[in-house]
Design a protein around this motif. Structure first.
Motif, PDB file in Angstrom:
ATOM      1  N   MET A 179      15.281   9.987   3.349  1.00 34.55           N
ATOM      2  CA  MET A 179      14.760   9.815   4.703  1.00 34.55           C
ATOM      3  C   MET A 179      14.935  11.040   5.613  1.00 34.55           C
ATOM      4  O   MET A 179      13.991  11.441   6.308  1.00 34.55           O
ATOM      5  CB  MET A 179      15.407   8.594   5.343  1.00 34.55           C
ATOM      6  CG  MET A 179      14.810   8.149   6.649  1.00 34.55           C
ATOM      7  SD  MET A 179      15.534   6.556   7.129  1.00 34.55           S
ATOM      8  CE  MET A 179      17.294   6.964   7.202  1.00 34.55           C
ATOM      9  N   PRO A 180      16.092  11.700   5.637  1.00 33.56           N
ATOM     10  CA  PRO A 180      16.232  12.866   6.518  1.00 33.56           C
ATOM     11  C   PRO A 180      15.235  13.979   6.197  1.00 33.56           C
ATOM     12  O   PRO A 180      14.596  14.521   7.112  1.00 33.56           O
ATOM     13  CB  PRO A 180      17.676  13.309   6.280  1.00 33.56           C
ATOM     14  CG  PRO A 180      18.388  12.066   5.848  1.00 33.56           C
ATOM     15  CD  PRO A 180      17.395  11.334   5.017  1.00 33.56           C
ATOM     16  N   ALA A 181      15.090  14.306   4.925  1.00 34.22           N
ATOM     17  CA  ALA A 181      14.149  15.370   4.555  1.00 34.22           C
ATOM     18  C   ALA A 181      12.719  14.958   4.841  1.00 34.22           C
ATOM     19  O   ALA A 181      11.912  15.745   5.344  1.00 34.22           O
ATOM     20  CB  ALA A 181      14.323  15.723   3.072  1.00 34.22           C
ATOM     21  N   ASP A 182      12.384  13.692   4.536  1.00 36.99           N
ATOM     22  CA  ASP A 182      11.032  13.197   4.805  1.00 36.99           C
ATOM     23  C   ASP A 182      10.728  13.236   6.296  1.00 36.99           C
ATOM     24  O   ASP A 182       9.627  13.624   6.716  1.00 36.99           O
ATOM     25  CB  ASP A 182      10.882  11.757   4.302  1.00 36.99           C
ATOM     26  CG  ASP A 182      10.871  11.655   2.788  1.00 36.99           C
ATOM     27  OD1 ASP A 182      10.793  12.709   2.119  1.00 36.99           O
ATOM     28  OD2 ASP A 182      10.944  10.524   2.279  1.00 36.99           O
ATOM     29  N   SER A 183      11.696  12.817   7.111  1.00 34.72           N
ATOM     30  CA  SER A 183      11.474  12.751   8.555  1.00 34.72           C
ATOM     31  C   SER A 183      11.272  14.132   9.151  1.00 34.72           C
ATOM     32  O   SER A 183      10.449  14.320  10.053  1.00 34.72           O
ATOM     33  CB  SER A 183      12.653  12.049   9.239  1.00 34.72           C
ATOM     34  OG  SER A 183      12.760  10.713   8.805  1.00 34.72           O
ATOM     35  N   ALA A 184      12.006  15.102   8.646  1.00 33.45           N
ATOM     36  CA  ALA A 184      11.838  16.476   9.129  1.00 33.45           C
ATOM     37  C   ALA A 184      10.435  16.998   8.814  1.00 33.45           C
ATOM     38  O   ALA A 184       9.868  17.788   9.572  1.00 33.45           O
ATOM     39  CB  ALA A 184      12.890  17.382   8.498  1.00 33.45           C
ATOM     40  N   ARG A 185       9.874  16.512   7.716  1.00 33.49           N
ATOM     41  CA  ARG A 185       8.549  16.968   7.287  1.00 33.49           C
ATOM     42  C   ARG A 185       7.419  16.140   7.904  1.00 33.49           C
ATOM     43  O   ARG A 185       6.401  16.673   8.338  1.00 33.49           O
ATOM     44  CB  ARG A 185       8.465  16.904   5.763  1.00 33.49           C
ATOM     45  CG  ARG A 185       7.143  17.388   5.177  1.00 33.49           C
ATOM     46  CD  ARG A 185       7.170  17.378   3.652  1.00 33.49           C
ATOM     47  NE  ARG A 185       7.324  16.026   3.124  1.00 33.49           N
ATOM     48  CZ  ARG A 185       8.447  15.555   2.578  1.00 33.49           C
ATOM     49  NH1 ARG A 185       9.523  16.314   2.502  1.00 33.49           N
ATOM     50  NH2 ARG A 185       8.512  14.313   2.120  1.00 33.49           N
ATOM     51  N   GLU A 186       7.612  14.818   7.984  1.00 33.04           N
ATOM     52  CA  GLU A 186       6.529  13.919   8.385  1.00 33.04           C
ATOM     53  C   GLU A 186       6.594  13.485   9.850  1.00 33.04           C
ATOM     54  O   GLU A 186       5.641  12.906  10.366  1.00 33.04           O
ATOM     55  CB  GLU A 186       6.537  12.692   7.469  1.00 33.04           C
ATOM     56  CG  GLU A 186       6.298  13.071   6.006  1.00 33.04           C
ATOM     57  CD  GLU A 186       6.529  11.896   5.053  1.00 33.04           C
ATOM     58  OE1 GLU A 186       6.911  10.799   5.527  1.00 33.04           O
ATOM     59  OE2 GLU A 186       6.328  12.073   3.841  1.00 33.04           O
ATOM     60  N   GLY A 191       0.785  -1.229   0.000  1.00 37.19           N
ATOM     61  CA  GLY A 191       0.000   0.000   0.000  1.00 37.19           C
ATOM     62  C   GLY A 191       0.817   1.278   0.000  1.00 37.19           C
ATOM     63  O   GLY A 191       0.257   2.373  -0.047  1.00 37.19           O
ATOM     64  N   LEU A 192       2.136   1.151   0.058  1.00 34.53           N
ATOM     65  CA  LEU A 192       3.028   2.307   0.030  1.00 34.53           C
ATOM     66  C   LEU A 192       3.945   2.185  -1.184  1.00 34.53           C
ATOM     67  O   LEU A 192       3.895   1.209  -1.925  1.00 34.53           O
ATOM     68  CB  LEU A 192       3.873   2.365   1.309  1.00 34.53           C
ATOM     69  CG  LEU A 192       3.112   2.494   2.631  1.00 34.53           C
ATOM     70  CD1 LEU A 192       4.051   2.257   3.809  1.00 34.53           C
ATOM     71  CD2 LEU A 192       2.455   3.869   2.741  1.00 34.53           C
ATOM     72  N   THR A 193       4.785   3.185  -1.388  1.00 38.42           N
ATOM     73  CA  THR A 193       5.804   3.141  -2.431  1.00 38.42           C
ATOM     74  C   THR A 193       7.170   3.211  -1.770  1.00 38.42           C
ATOM     75  O   THR A 193       7.400   4.071  -0.904  1.00 38.42           O
ATOM     76  CB  THR A 193       5.645   4.322  -3.408  1.00 38.42           C
ATOM     77  OG1 THR A 193       4.361   4.235  -4.031  1.00 38.42           O
ATOM     78  CG2 THR A 193       6.729   4.280  -4.484  1.00 38.42           C
ATOM     79  N   VAL A 194       8.040   2.294  -2.143  1.00 33.34           N
ATOM     80  CA  VAL A 194       9.373   2.268  -1.533  1.00 33.34           C
ATOM     81  C   VAL A 194      10.132   3.543  -1.903  1.00 33.34           C
ATOM     82  O   VAL A 194      10.239   3.898  -3.077  1.00 33.34           O
ATOM     83  CB  VAL A 194      10.167   1.033  -1.998  1.00 33.34           C
ATOM     84  CG1 VAL A 194      11.575   1.048  -1.395  1.00 33.34           C
ATOM     85  CG2 VAL A 194       9.439  -0.250  -1.607  1.00 33.34           C
ATOM     86  N   ARG A 195      10.652   4.211  -0.884  1.00 37.35           N
ATOM     87  CA  ARG A 195      11.389   5.454  -1.082  1.00 37.35           C
ATOM     88  C   ARG A 195      12.896   5.197  -0.988  1.00 37.35           C
ATOM     89  O   ARG A 195      13.338   4.246  -0.355  1.00 37.35           O
ATOM     90  CB  ARG A 195      10.987   6.494  -0.036  1.00 37.35           C
ATOM     91  CG  ARG A 195       9.500   6.781   0.055  1.00 37.35           C
ATOM     92  CD  ARG A 195       9.233   7.830   1.112  1.00 37.35           C
ATOM     93  NE  ARG A 195       7.811   8.014   1.386  1.00 37.35           N
ATOM     94  CZ  ARG A 195       7.326   8.894   2.258  1.00 37.35           C
ATOM     95  NH1 ARG A 195       8.155   9.672   2.953  1.00 37.35           N
ATOM     96  NH2 ARG A 195       6.024   8.994   2.458  1.00 37.35           N
ATOM     97  N   ASP A 196      13.646   6.100  -1.581  1.00 37.14           N
ATOM     98  CA  ASP A 196      15.104   6.054  -1.501  1.00 37.14           C
ATOM     99  C   ASP A 196      15.521   6.443  -0.082  1.00 37.14           C
ATOM    100  O   ASP A 196      15.062   7.458   0.460  1.00 37.14           O
ATOM    101  CB  ASP A 196      15.708   7.022  -2.515  1.00 37.14           C
ATOM    102  CG  ASP A 196      17.215   6.874  -2.654  1.00 37.14           C
ATOM    103  OD1 ASP A 196      17.872   6.408  -1.690  1.00 37.14           O
ATOM    104  OD2 ASP A 196      17.734   7.245  -3.717  1.00 37.14           O
ATOM    105  N   VAL A 197      16.396   5.629   0.534  1.00 37.09           N
ATOM    106  CA  VAL A 197      16.832   5.918   1.894  1.00 37.09           C
ATOM    107  C   VAL A 197      17.502   7.290   1.986  1.00 37.09           C
ATOM    108  O   VAL A 197      17.521   7.920   3.055  1.00 37.09           O
ATOM    109  CB  VAL A 197      17.766   4.799   2.406  1.00 37.09           C
ATOM    110  CG1 VAL A 197      19.120   4.866   1.708  1.00 37.09           C
ATOM    111  CG2 VAL A 197      17.923   4.850   3.908  1.00 37.09           C
ATOM    112  N   ALA A 198      18.028   7.781   0.870  1.00 35.25           N
ATOM    113  CA  ALA A 198      18.652   9.107   0.866  1.00 35.25           C
ATOM    114  C   ALA A 198      17.635  10.215   1.133  1.00 35.25           C
ATOM    115  O   ALA A 198      18.002  11.317   1.559  1.00 35.25           O
ATOM    116  CB  ALA A 198      19.350   9.356  -0.472  1.00 35.25           C
ATOM    117  N   ALA A 240      20.190  11.682  13.135  1.00 37.75           N
ATOM    118  CA  ALA A 240      20.369  13.036  12.605  1.00 37.75           C
ATOM    119  C   ALA A 240      19.043  13.642  12.145  1.00 37.75           C
ATOM    120  O   ALA A 240      18.850  14.853  12.219  1.00 37.75           O
ATOM    121  CB  ALA A 240      21.362  13.008  11.447  1.00 37.75           C
ATOM    122  N   ALA A 241      18.128  12.764  11.711  1.00 35.63           N
ATOM    123  CA  ALA A 241      16.817  13.244  11.252  1.00 35.63           C
ATOM    124  C   ALA A 241      15.858  13.497  12.400  1.00 35.63           C
ATOM    125  O   ALA A 241      14.745  13.990  12.184  1.00 35.63           O
ATOM    126  CB  ALA A 241      16.206  12.222  10.294  1.00 35.63           C
ATOM    127  N   GLY A 242      16.264  13.135  13.625  1.00 35.72           N
ATOM    128  CA  GLY A 242      15.432  13.417  14.786  1.00 35.72           C
ATOM    129  C   GLY A 242      14.428  12.339  15.129  1.00 35.72           C
ATOM    130  O   GLY A 242      13.508  12.580  15.917  1.00 35.72           O
TER     131      GLY A 242
END
Length: 215
Positions: free
Chosen positions: A135-142, A126-133, A165-167
């Protein structure tokens, strides 16, 4: 905040499951003895575990099943929704994502990451696999609450460093490798080999005990 042993927290989770089963069966009250019998422990241990968090139940009357269940859900943090990401879209990660019990407890998988170009961009439970690279930007947003790590041992610490590092404040590590995190990050390790060794020990000593009994 009082430090509570992991073993106590695990028993609280078991008590909650027993209470839910009792409630589903129409039972209104329960004694510490009933909880102890189901959990393979003692009444004193049940009362001690609960006493860390306040006063529950009434002497001679036991515990109200719905009230104690509600209090344990609050203690365990199950009265809210938790955002979970999985890092590693392999077999272990897929098996975890397919387990329906997580969402029933409020743990919702919101993203999955991998570094394999063949997997990035593909549909996954049900999701789409994302590039681990990403992850930091996504985590800061989500703002995920928990990361589940199901990557090879050699990649584990590098991924953990990115998560820290992404918190991301909590990590559940299935990678067969020791990892280091700062003290403010909650870490739980699941080592399948250690669990199997524990079972092997139990079987070996049970067989030895049984053999001694026949001499």
């Amino acid at each position: 905040m009082k430090r509570i042993a992991d073993s106590t927290v695990r028993r609280l989770s078991l008590y909650l499951r027993f209470l839910e089963e009792f409630g589903n069966g129409g039972q209104v009250t329960v004694s510490s003895g009933e909880l102890a019998q189901r959990g393979g422990t003692t009444s004193a241990q049940v009362r001690k575990d609960l006493s860390f968090f306040g006063s529950f139940g009434k002497r001679g009357l036991g515990y109200s099943v719905p009230e104690l269940a509600g209090q344990l859900r609050e203690i365990l943090g199950l009265e809210r929704e938790w955002r979970v990401i999985i890092v590693g879209a392999g077999k272990v990660g897929t098996a975890l994502a397919q387990y329906g019990g997580f969402s029933q407890r409020g743990f919702h998988i919101v993203a999955v990451y991998d570094q394999d170009p063949a997997k990035i961009g593909t549909p996954w439970e049900g999701l789409t696999v994302r590039d681990v690279a990403e992850m930091p930007a996504d985590s800061a947003r989500e703002l995920p609450d928990i990361a589940v790590l199901t990557v090879p041992a050699g990649a584990a610490q590098g991924v953990v460093d990115r998560l820290v590092a992404a918190g991301v404040p909590a990590i559940l590590n299935f990678a067969p490798a020791p990892i280091n995190v700062p003290s403010e990050v909650a870490l739980k390790n699941v080592n399948m080999a250690l669990e199997l060794e524990g079972l092997a020990y139990a079987l070996t000593n049970r067989d030895a005990h049984d053999g001694a009994g026949h001499r």
